[in-house]
Design a protein around this motif. Structure first.
Motif, PDB file in Angstrom:
ATOM      1  N   ALA A 186       0.825  -1.215   0.000  1.00 54.90           N
ATOM      2  CA  ALA A 186       0.000   0.000   0.000  1.00 54.90           C
ATOM      3  C   ALA A 186       0.856   1.261   0.000  1.00 54.90           C
ATOM      4  N   ASP A 187       2.175   1.099   0.076  1.00 53.99           N
ATOM      5  CA  ASP A 187       3.137   2.211   0.030  1.00 53.99           C
ATOM      6  C   ASP A 187       2.996   3.146   1.238  1.00 53.99           C
ATOM      7  N   ILE A 188       2.860   2.546   2.431  1.00 50.69           N
ATOM      8  CA  ILE A 188       2.829   3.319   3.676  1.00 50.69           C
ATOM      9  C   ILE A 188       3.700   2.615   4.711  1.00 50.69           C
ATOM     10  N   PRO A 189       4.177   3.316   5.760  1.00 51.70           N
ATOM     11  CA  PRO A 189       4.910   2.657   6.846  1.00 51.70           C
ATOM     12  C   PRO A 189       3.984   1.694   7.597  1.00 51.70           C
ATOM     13  N   PHE A 190       4.483   0.532   7.987  1.00 54.41           N
ATOM     14  CA  PHE A 190       3.620  -0.447   8.651  1.00 54.41           C
ATOM     15  C   PHE A 190       3.186   0.009  10.047  1.00 54.41           C
ATOM     16  N   THR A 191       3.842   1.025  10.598  1.00 57.23           N
ATOM     17  CA  THR A 191       3.463   1.520  11.927  1.00 57.23           C
ATOM     18  C   THR A 191       2.192   2.358  11.893  1.00 57.23           C
ATOM     19  N   GLN A 192       1.795   2.851  10.734  1.00 57.09           N
ATOM     20  CA  GLN A 192       0.549   3.612  10.639  1.00 57.09           C
ATOM     21  C   GLN A 192      -0.642   2.689  10.913  1.00 57.09           C
ATOM     22  N   GLY A 193      -1.548   3.141  11.769  1.00 56.27           N
ATOM     23  CA  GLY A 193      -2.709   2.336  12.126  1.00 56.27           C
ATOM     24  C   GLY A 193      -2.454   1.349  13.240  1.00 56.27           C
ATOM     25  N   MET A 194      -1.279   1.414  13.880  1.00 57.43           N
ATOM     26  CA  MET A 194      -0.917   0.454  14.924  1.00 57.43           C
ATOM     27  C   MET A 194      -1.869   0.500  16.113  1.00 57.43           C
ATOM     28  N   VAL A 195      -2.302   1.706  16.503  1.00 57.08           N
ATOM     29  CA  VAL A 195      -3.172   1.841  17.681  1.00 57.08           C
ATOM     30  C   VAL A 195      -4.493   1.121  17.448  1.00 57.08           C
ATOM     31  N   LEU A 196      -5.088   1.314  16.281  1.00 54.96           N
ATOM     32  CA  LEU A 196      -6.355   0.647  15.969  1.00 54.96           C
ATOM     33  C   LEU A 196      -6.182  -0.861  15.935  1.00 54.96           C
ATOM     34  N   ARG A 197      -5.107  -1.331  15.319  1.00 54.07           N
ATOM     35  CA  ARG A 197      -4.895  -2.778  15.240  1.00 54.07           C
ATOM     36  C   ARG A 197      -4.682  -3.378  16.622  1.00 54.07           C
ATOM     37  N   PHE A 198      -3.991  -2.658  17.495  1.00 53.51           N
ATOM     38  CA  PHE A 198      -3.792  -3.156  18.861  1.00 53.51           C
ATOM     39  C   PHE A 198      -5.120  -3.191  19.616  1.00 53.51           C
ATOM     40  N   PHE A 199      -5.976  -2.198  19.393  1.00 53.43           N
ATOM     41  CA  PHE A 199      -7.295  -2.196  20.041  1.00 53.43           C
ATOM     42  C   PHE A 199      -8.123  -3.402  19.592  1.00 53.43           C
ATOM     43  N   ILE A 200      -8.120  -3.677  18.284  1.00 51.90           N
ATOM     44  CA  ILE A 200      -8.852  -4.840  17.768  1.00 51.90           C
ATOM     45  C   ILE A 200      -8.273  -6.132  18.337  1.00 51.90           C
ATOM     46  N   LEU A 201      -6.941  -6.192  18.430  1.00 55.96           N
ATOM     47  CA  LEU A 201      -6.287  -7.369  19.009  1.00 55.96           C
ATOM     48  C   LEU A 201      -6.727  -7.589  20.451  1.00 55.96           C
ATOM     49  N   LEU A 202      -6.685  -6.547  21.254  1.00 53.53           N
ATOM     50  CA  LEU A 202      -6.998  -6.682  22.684  1.00 53.53           C
ATOM     51  C   LEU A 202      -8.468  -7.037  22.907  1.00 53.53           C
ATOM     52  N   THR A 203      -9.374  -6.299  22.259  1.00 52.44           N
ATOM     53  CA  THR A 203     -10.798  -6.573  22.462  1.00 52.44           C
ATOM     54  C   THR A 203     -11.196  -7.927  21.861  1.00 52.44           C
ATOM     55  N   GLY A 204     -10.603  -8.270  20.727  1.00 47.99           N
ATOM     56  CA  GLY A 204     -10.886  -9.565  20.118  1.00 47.99           C
ATOM     57  C   GLY A 204     -10.388 -10.714  20.972  1.00 47.99           C
ATOM     58  N   TRP A 205      -9.177 -10.567  21.521  1.00 49.02           N
ATOM     59  CA  TRP A 205      -8.639 -11.609  22.407  1.00 49.02           C
ATOM     60  C   TRP A 205      -9.528 -11.783  23.631  1.00 49.02           C
ATOM     61  N   LEU A 206      -9.964 -10.699  24.215  1.00 51.02           N
ATOM     62  CA  LEU A 206     -10.828 -10.772  25.396  1.00 51.02           C
ATOM     63  C   LEU A 206     -12.128 -11.480  25.067  1.00 51.02           C
ATOM     64  N   ALA A 207     -12.727 -11.160  23.914  1.00 53.42           N
ATOM     65  CA  ALA A 207     -13.970 -11.816  23.507  1.00 53.42           C
ATOM     66  C   ALA A 207     -13.762 -13.318  23.320  1.00 53.42           C
ATOM     67  N   CYS A 208     -12.642 -13.711  22.700  1.00 51.97           N
ATOM     68  CA  CYS A 208     -12.351 -15.129  22.476  1.00 51.97           C
ATOM     69  C   CYS A 208     -12.118 -15.874  23.791  1.00 51.97           C
ATOM     70  N   VAL A 209     -11.391 -15.257  24.705  1.00 49.25           N
ATOM     71  CA  VAL A 209     -11.110 -15.891  25.995  1.00 49.25           C
ATOM     72  C   VAL A 209     -12.402 -16.128  26.773  1.00 49.25           C
ATOM     73  N   VAL A 210     -13.231 -15.096  26.866  1.00 45.71           N
ATOM     74  CA  VAL A 210     -14.498 -15.236  27.598  1.00 45.71           C
ATOM     75  C   VAL A 210     -15.363 -16.315  26.956  1.00 45.71           C
ATOM     76  N   TYR A 211     -15.401 -16.335  25.647  1.00 49.25           N
ATOM     77  CA  TYR A 211     -16.231 -17.299  24.919  1.00 49.25           C
ATOM     78  C   TYR A 211     -15.758 -18.734  25.183  1.00 49.25           C
ATOM     79  N   VAL A 212     -14.455 -18.978  25.066  1.00 49.56           N
ATOM     80  CA  VAL A 212     -13.921 -20.329  25.269  1.00 49.56           C
ATOM     81  C   VAL A 212     -14.052 -20.746  26.734  1.00 49.56           C
ATOM     82  N   MET A 213     -13.795 -19.833  27.663  1.00 46.30           N
ATOM     83  CA  MET A 213     -13.876 -20.181  29.083  1.00 46.30           C
ATOM     84  C   MET A 213     -15.311 -20.507  29.497  1.00 46.30           C
TER      85      MET A 213
END
Length: 469
Positions: free
Chosen positions: A193-220
């Motif tokens: 996409a011709d951009i630095p990979f660090t752009q959008g890092m905050v949003l991706r980390f938010f999706i990672l954290l909330t998604g992980w929490l949803a998966c953990v609660v669901y499996v537990m």
């Protein structure tokens, strides 16, 4: 009266190959022009160059050839499946040798005594570790090595093999979905996409954290339910087969003690996985070197336990035989992509997506983009392959809609990660389910509510950022 039985994974995959082959008779064939991208070291499609080409409809012979070609014939976006299939067979042999020593069974017994009452905390801890692997280096095929290790542990703790698939597949999968520095998804897509990979890092980390929490609660929640009422397990009717394969020698009295040789075996066992993770994450290892590592560890265990050449060979081959079905599934799954490319359908679908994005508002643009990437992920499950295929076309379209290219990268990797939690064309899904003896339709029944939750998290996050920009 005959009752309907859902077909096996083999039949499902063959039907998908036939369905895609039928599509090559209907969907117009087309291609983009391609140029070499020096940064990526691959050819990428050029926006605006799509044109129809002579069709090459796939027939009955092609359908039966596709699984064979899926093993050894690399296409534009995927590596050949034979390396993954051979790795799975070697893993089977390695586990056969380890199981013969009795170290795993006795070790599980001792671990259950020490963890009694606290087994549930293994779930979030292990899912966090797998998520880190997925987010940082795209843990995928190598996760297949962990199923046979965790299944007996979880069954001994009172859970079922679905919990193990949840821990491994959802753990590593949510990490890939929310990739932060994953070189096979985020970095390649950002470069394309011709951009630095660090752009959008905050949003991706938010999706990672909330998604992980949803998966953990669901499996537990599921794990707690079936531990209290085992008959509620979605694989309750397969329990005997699963126990026979993974837990037939597990001690239940908790009194057995590890011998000195068994302690050596467990140390070698743990170090093998640690070295594999180190090699993949920092040394660029792939299936050949990982396979060599497990062969070497198998031989070392054979020497440490004085197993003998004849016995060692027999248990290694028998262990590999146990995972032969998994290896075959991997090749069949890759056959779908073979048919797609041979019929020149992939670029046509991409072109239809390109046309559908024109003139949309910010929020509509990014959500339609997400939907297109979801569709493309079924046919190109490889994260790097999908990035190379779609980003050169989709990223420039964001400029005309006033959406940042980093949001397009996030939409791509989230879509690919979401689909690869259940994608029948993805060898990691079908291979993991085959090892765990979880029928594909049971996995769909288990995971569909979680997919809706993750979809809402992703689309909501993308929409909010698109509104702000």
């Amino acid at each position: 009266m005959m009752t309907f039985k859902f077909p096996t994974a083999y039949t499902i995959l063959f039907l998908l190959i036939a369905l895609v082959a039928a599509g090559t008779w209907v969907v117009p064939a087309g291609q983009y022009e391609r140029v070499e991208n020096v940064t990526l070291g691959k050819e990428v499609p050029v926006p605006g160059t799509y044109q129809q080409v002579d069709s090459d409809p796939q027939g009955v012979v092609d359908v039966f050839l596709a699984p064979i070609a899926g093993f050894y014939n690399p296409d534009s976006y995927e590596a050949a499946a034979i390396d993954v299939a051979l790795f799975v067979l070697i893993i089977g042999g390695f586990l056969g040798v380890v199981t013969k020593t009795g170290a795993i069974d006795t070790g599980i017994s001792r671990a259950m005594v020490k963890l009694k009452g606290h087994e549930k905390w293994m779930i979030p801890i292990l899912m966090a570790l797998f998520a880190i692997g997925g987010s940082t280096y795209g843990m995928a095929e190598e996760s297949l090595a962990f199923y046979a290790l965790l299944i007996p542990v979880m069954i001994a703790a009172g859970y079922d093999s679905v919990v193990v698939v949840g821990i491994i597949l959802l753990g590593a999968g949510i990490g890939t979905l929310g990739s932060t520095i994953n070189p096979f998804a985020t970095v390649i897509a950002a470069n394309a996409a011709d951009i630095p990979f660090t752009q959008g890092m905050v949003l991706r980390f938010f999706i990672l954290l909330t998604g992980w929490l949803a998966c953990v609660v669901y499996v537990m929640r599921y794990a707690a339910k079936i531990k209290q009422n085992p008959e509620l397990s979605i694989v309750a009717d397969h329990k005997a087969d699963i126990d026979a394969q993974f837990c037939k020698k597990v001690h239940t009295d908790g009194e057995a003690m590890l011998t000195l040789n068994q302690k050596f075996v467990l140390v070698i066992f743990a170090l093998t996985f640690a070295v594999m993770i180190w090699g993949v994450s920092s040394q660029g290892w792939w299936m050949a070197k990982m396979g060599a590592l497990f062969i070497a560890s198998s031989v070392l265990i054979g020497f440490v336990t004085w197993m003998g050449e004849k016995t060692f060979t027999e248990v290694f081959i028998n262990g590999a035989r146990d995972l032969l079905g998994v290896a075959i599934i991997i090749g069949i799954a890759r056959g779908i992509v073979v048919i797609m490319d041979a019929g020149h359908m992939t670029d046509t679908i991409l072109h239809l997506g390109e046309q559908s994005l024109s003139g949309l508002s910010n929020v509509m643009f990014i959500n339609v983009m997400f939907g297109i990437e979801v569709l493309m992920s079924f046919f190109v499950p490889s994260s790097s392959g999908l990035a190379v295929l779609t980003m050169p076309i989709m990223a420039p379209l964001a400029d005309f809609s006033g959406v940042g290219r980093e949001l397009v990268v996030t939409a791509y990797q989230s879509a690919n990660g979401l689909v690869n939690l259940f994608n029948p064309t993805f060898a990691v899904v079908m291979g993991g389910l085959a090892i765990a003896k979880v029928p594909y339709e049971r996995w769909l029944r288990f995971i569909w509510p979680l997919l809706l939750i993750l979809c809402l998290i992703i689309m909501g996050s993308l929409s909010v950022i698109a509104l702000i920009e």
